[in-house]
Scaffold this active site. Structure first.
Site, PDB file in Angstrom:
ATOM      1  N   VAL A  89      34.643  23.624  26.817  1.00 45.51           N
ATOM      2  CA  VAL A  89      34.250  22.091  26.421  1.00 45.51           C
ATOM      3  C   VAL A  89      34.208  21.450  27.903  1.00 45.51           C
ATOM      4  CG1 VAL A  89      34.628  20.127  25.331  1.00 45.51           C
ATOM      5  CG2 VAL A  89      35.092  22.203  24.200  1.00 45.51           C
ATOM      6  N   CYS A  90      33.247  20.861  28.054  1.00 43.76           N
ATOM      7  CA  CYS A  90      33.115  20.159  29.353  1.00 43.76           C
ATOM      8  C   CYS A  90      32.817  18.649  29.360  1.00 43.76           C
ATOM      9  CB  CYS A  90      31.718  20.666  30.291  1.00 43.76           C
ATOM     10  SG  CYS A  90      31.533  19.677  31.734  1.00 43.76           S
TER      11      CYS A  90
END
Lengths: 170, 379
Positions: A89-90
């Site tokens: 996840v960014c």
């Protein structure tokens, strides 16, 4: 000593999340033998293309937590502008101030010890609802989100069904 | 021990065992003080009526030294080519000591009568214009004490900005002072920098004598340095001569640290810090209070988490300005538990697994109902 305080903090957060779980989210250590690896289930937010899905993710905490943020990775198939193909996840809350891979995040929304697992998970829920198509964790997904929303929604529906163990729509 | 900002001033005039000496000396001191007050009155009148001539001024400054019991030792020679001397700040009478021996004039913001000022060898900084000074009395060098205020001499403060451009050649002076027999601190910090510290002066009258040592250091040339480098070099020269640290603090920071309540100055106890690492939004004061009761980090954490000990959460750092921020945070937080957190790790584990399965099953059911799927056969 450092790991001791990390452990205590994680225990406290686990307790907090168990006693007062935010709606549609559960999280906790996969196995209490190792408190530094958690699993979370996140419900796709209502009124979005991810509605109804239960998305499992893995959280790995560093020994100096909460000074450094954990890492989060979905362990189901995902197709989202802010999620890498491998599920990582960014989002800004998972980045310590200072490291800014995208160069657009303000430091106010970054990781700091006052943040928590709960806040990360809530941020992820809002990320699912409102992708940030400027961050190119998944360029194809970002492009499709911008240009062919119908196709994007179709893929999302397939993924939702997959997490629930349901066959893909005909 | 490391020097911290609060160790740069003495809060008490007496340090250690000299209170007894003080009591023994007290009657003598009072007689001396009475005598010196008379002397000070004579000095005061003399300064008003006598003409402002250099011979007279020399006489007056000698008289002032007698009055205040100032004895000055000078080491090294004053460089006659230097018109600016830079020194550290020790007490309110540094200017007198320097004026008496080196013939300097100092700048102060104190509002004292002009005749009194000239006896002490000071000039009001507001009225001082360098050019004017040099046309009036070209032989008189200026003594600058850019620390801005006195400390107890354990460290050298940061220098203030200069009120006028400094020349290319400056002589640093290292000042130290000691009081034999009584060992009373020459300066006690007060908040007003622009007022002559009359209390300090009164203590001068009372003590038998205060011995100043003025060490004239070799003059420094500017060479190619800019202002900042030149100032740093001066500061280092003085710090080396005094054998103290050149501290990173300015006078403002010293007085601010002194005004802060003692609790804020002290670091929180390690146990409280550990609780705060876990619960960053619980105020330190509440943590310390609860720890006093429980004497256990873990029990205190549990108390806060389970709402046994109420607390006012520290407001979160502003994330994004949103219209809804007007909502006031709840005064006391006692979370109403909706789940159960078992004491045993095994039970917790079981219930976590169960909850996961239940959550997926419920979501699946909802999805099937909502979309009217017919998948019953598949299960």
């Amino acid at each position: 000593m450092m790991a001791g305080s990390a452990l205590r903090r994680l225990m406290a957060e686990y307790k907090q999340l168990t006693v007062n779980p935010p709606e549609g989210i559960i999280a906790g250590p996969v196995n209490e033998e190792n408190f530094f690896e958690w699993e979370a289930l996140i419900t796709g937010p209502e009124g979005t293309c991810f509605e109804g899905g239960i998305f499992p993710a893995k959280l790995v905490f560093p020994p100096d937590y909460p000074l450094s943020p954990p890492k989060m990775q979905f362990i189901c198939e995902m197709f989202h502008p802010n999620i890498y193909a491998d599920g990582r996840v960014c989002i800004s809350i998972l980045h310590a101030p200072g490291d800014d891979p995208m160069g657009y995040e303000s430091s106010a929304e970054r990781w700091s010890p006052v943040q928590s697992v709960e806040k990360i998970l809530l941020s992820v829920v809002s990320m699912l609802a409102e992708p940030n198509d400027e961050s190119g964790a998944n360029v194809d997904a970002a492009k499709m989100w911008r240009e062919d929303r119908e196709q994007f929604n179709k893929i999302a529906e397939r993924l939702v069904r997959k997490t629930l163990g349901l066959p893909p729509p005909e | 021990m490391a020097l911290t900002v609060d160790k740069l001033t003495n809060d008490e005039r007496f340090s250690g065992d000299n209170v007894l000496q003080f009591l023994l000396y007290l009657p003598l001191g009072l007689v001396l003080m009475a005598f010196r007050i008379v002397l000070a009155l004579i000095l005061w009148i003399a300064a008003i009526i006598l003409p402002n001539k250099s011979a007279v001024r020399q006489l007056l400054s000698t008289l002032a030294c007698w009055t205040f019991g100032v004895y000055v030792k000078v080491k090294g020679n004053k460089d006659p080519r230097c018109s600016v001397l830079v020194a550290n700040y020790v007490s309110c009478l540094d200017s007198l000591a320097a004026a008496h021996t080196l013939g300097t004039i100092s700048l102060r913001k104190w509002k004292v009568p002009p005749f009194f000022a000239s006896t002490l060898g000071i000039k009001n900084a507001a009225q001082f214009v360098r050019k004017q000074h040099f046309t009036e009395s070209p032989s008189k060098p200026v003594l600058l004490q850019p620390e801005g205020g006195p400390t107890n001499g354990k460290g050298l403060l940061k220098f203030n900005d200069w009120s006028f451009p400094i020349g290319n050649r400056v002589q640093p002076i290292a000042i130290t002072v000691e009081r034999p027999f009584t060992n009373v601190t020459v300066h006690r910090p007060n908040d007003k920098i622009d007022v002559f510290p009359w209390w300090d002066a009164l203590w001068f009258l009372w003590t038998p004598c205060s011995v100043y040592t003025l060490r004239a250091l070799p003059a420094l040339d500017r060479k190619d340095d800019n202002d900042q480098e030149f100032v740093d070099r001066m500061r280092q020269a003085i710090a080396d001569a005094l054998q103290v640290e050149a501290t990173p603090w300015s006078l403002c920071e010293v007085s601010r640290a002194r005004r802060a309540p003692p609790a804020a100055r002290r670091a929180p106890p390690p146990a409280a810090r550990r609780v705060q690492e876990v619960l960053p939004r619980v105020p330190l004061a509440d943590i310390v209070r609860d720890l006093e009761k429980t004497r256990s980090v873990d029990v205190t954490i549990t108390n806060f988490l389970e709402g046994i000990t109420p607390y006012t959460p520290i407001p979160e750092p502003a994330v994004e300005p949103q219209p809804s921020t007007s909502q006031a945070p709840p005064k006391y937080v006692s979370p109403a538990p909706t789940g159960v957190f078992s004491k045993s790790a095994k039970e917790r584990q079981m219930s976590f697994q169960e909850k996961k399965a239940q959550m997926i099953a419920e979501a699946r059911q909802r999805y099937i109902e909502k979309h009217g799927l017919n998948v019953a056969s598949k299960c």
